[in-house]
Design an enzyme around this catalytic site. Sequence first.
Site, PDB file in Angstrom:
ATOM      1  N   HIS A 227     -27.623  38.474 -15.691  1.00  0.00           N
ATOM      2  CA  HIS A 227     -28.192  38.970 -16.887  1.00  0.00           C
ATOM      3  C   HIS A 227     -28.826  37.537 -17.561  1.00  0.00           C
ATOM      4  O   HIS A 227     -29.762  37.374 -18.271  1.00  0.00           O
ATOM      5  CB  HIS A 227     -26.985  39.501 -17.871  1.00  0.00           C
ATOM      6  CG  HIS A 227     -27.460  39.436 -19.099  1.00  0.00           C
ATOM      7  ND1 HIS A 227     -27.943  40.583 -19.709  1.00  0.00           N
ATOM      8  CD2 HIS A 227     -27.162  38.544 -20.226  1.00  0.00           C
ATOM      9  CE1 HIS A 227     -27.854  40.319 -21.205  1.00  0.00           C
ATOM     10  NE2 HIS A 227     -27.386  38.904 -21.454  1.00  0.00           N
ATOM     11  N   GLU A 228     -28.000  36.378 -17.326  1.00  0.00           N
ATOM     12  CA  GLU A 228     -28.265  35.196 -17.963  1.00  0.00           C
ATOM     13  C   GLU A 228     -29.507  34.635 -17.414  1.00  0.00           C
ATOM     14  O   GLU A 228     -30.368  33.917 -18.057  1.00  0.00           O
ATOM     15  CB  GLU A 228     -26.990  34.304 -17.740  1.00  0.00           C
ATOM     16  CG  GLU A 228     -25.649  34.564 -18.802  1.00  0.00           C
ATOM     17  CD  GLU A 228     -25.980  34.917 -19.974  1.00  0.00           C
ATOM     18  OE1 GLU A 228     -26.875  34.367 -20.848  1.00  0.00           O
ATOM     19  OE2 GLU A 228     -25.339  35.670 -20.609  1.00  0.00           O
TER      20      GLU A 228
ATOM     21  N   HIS B   4     -32.273  36.066 -18.984  1.00  0.00           N
ATOM     22  CA  HIS B   4     -32.872  35.375 -20.049  1.00  0.00           C
ATOM     23  C   HIS B   4     -33.593  34.144 -19.848  1.00  0.00           C
ATOM     24  O   HIS B   4     -34.665  34.007 -20.454  1.00  0.00           O
ATOM     25  CB  HIS B   4     -31.644  34.781 -20.895  1.00  0.00           C
ATOM     26  CG  HIS B   4     -31.272  35.932 -21.794  1.00  0.00           C
ATOM     27  ND1 HIS B   4     -31.854  36.858 -22.695  1.00  0.00           N
ATOM     28  CD2 HIS B   4     -29.806  36.418 -21.985  1.00  0.00           C
ATOM     29  CE1 HIS B   4     -31.100  37.651 -23.287  1.00  0.00           C
ATOM     30  NE2 HIS B   4     -29.708  37.555 -22.769  1.00  0.00           N
TER      31      HIS B   4
ATOM     32  N   GLU C 267     -31.481  41.699 -25.655  1.00  0.00           N
ATOM     33  CA  GLU C 267     -30.324  42.011 -24.820  1.00  0.00           C
ATOM     34  C   GLU C 267     -30.665  43.064 -23.759  1.00  0.00           C
ATOM     35  O   GLU C 267     -30.259  43.055 -22.563  1.00  0.00           O
ATOM     36  CB  GLU C 267     -29.193  42.137 -25.602  1.00  0.00           C
ATOM     37  CG  GLU C 267     -28.704  40.864 -26.435  1.00  0.00           C
ATOM     38  CD  GLU C 267     -28.395  39.899 -25.260  1.00  0.00           C
ATOM     39  OE1 GLU C 267     -27.603  40.149 -24.304  1.00  0.00           O
ATOM     40  OE2 GLU C 267     -28.692  38.712 -25.655  1.00  0.00           O
TER      41      GLU C 267
END
EC number: 3.4.24.-
Length: 285
Positions: free
Chosen positions: A131-132, A135, A202
């Site tokens: 997930h990071e 980003h 998100e």
Amino acid sequence: MFNWVKTAMLMAAITALFIVIGGMIGGSRGMTIALLFALGMNFFSYWFSDKMVLRMYNAQEVDENTAPQFYRMVRELATRANLPMPRVYLINEDAPNAFATGRNPEHAAVAATTGILRVLSEREMRGVMAHELAHVKHRDILISTITATMAGAISALANFAMFFGGRDENGRPANPIAGIAVALLAPIAGALIQMAISRAREFEADRGGAQISGDPQSLATALDKIHRYAAGIPFQAAEAHPATAQMMIMNPLHGGGLQNLFSTHPATEERIARLMEMARTGRFD
């Protein structure tokens, strides 16, 4: 490219807000000082905001020797995502959380708390770090980090207005009502900026992370655990620097009232539901 445009628009909007606030506090002289301050903040935020955020959290850089399992996990996921290897940091905090920062994929960093490493399984941790890295891949990290430092600056300016008041160009005390209005409205403006850029981002990072790891269910179960554990564990560094909350995988703030109105993250239940639907269908669109 779109995130570059958003970043430029954000910087311009913050500069304009600073000028208006400066005018309310100190007239034309205040506007000039605010403009110079905003330009300096824009420069600083672009080049140094990631280092500032990492310092706020006392994050310690690790490598393959000091945190071999965690470091190799990030390297494997970065390879899967076709990204340069980011710098890897650990934060000595019990609250489970993680974030990414930097100005572009070539100058990126990912950070996780020691608490999240204790709470999550290796599979769930892969989901979080994917997930990071999403980003990073989506180039969210520049606007996220700049927003954190800018929102903090707005709050600082509001505190200055509240405690020191202001003078007009003739040296007379500025309107005290205007000073109070600035002190009340500036933090709200900062929170609204954070909210505007965070919610859809998100969801996209959840989807992108699921694609990188190939395992949306692992991120879903990780979010559920983080949500349950974090509710009972204060994150002292985040509470001290609330403008950085929108960088985290899960909102670390425990305040109620107005703070809930400015939540920087979508509902955890909705994020989990979307991820479980991806796991069920095998589709990431």
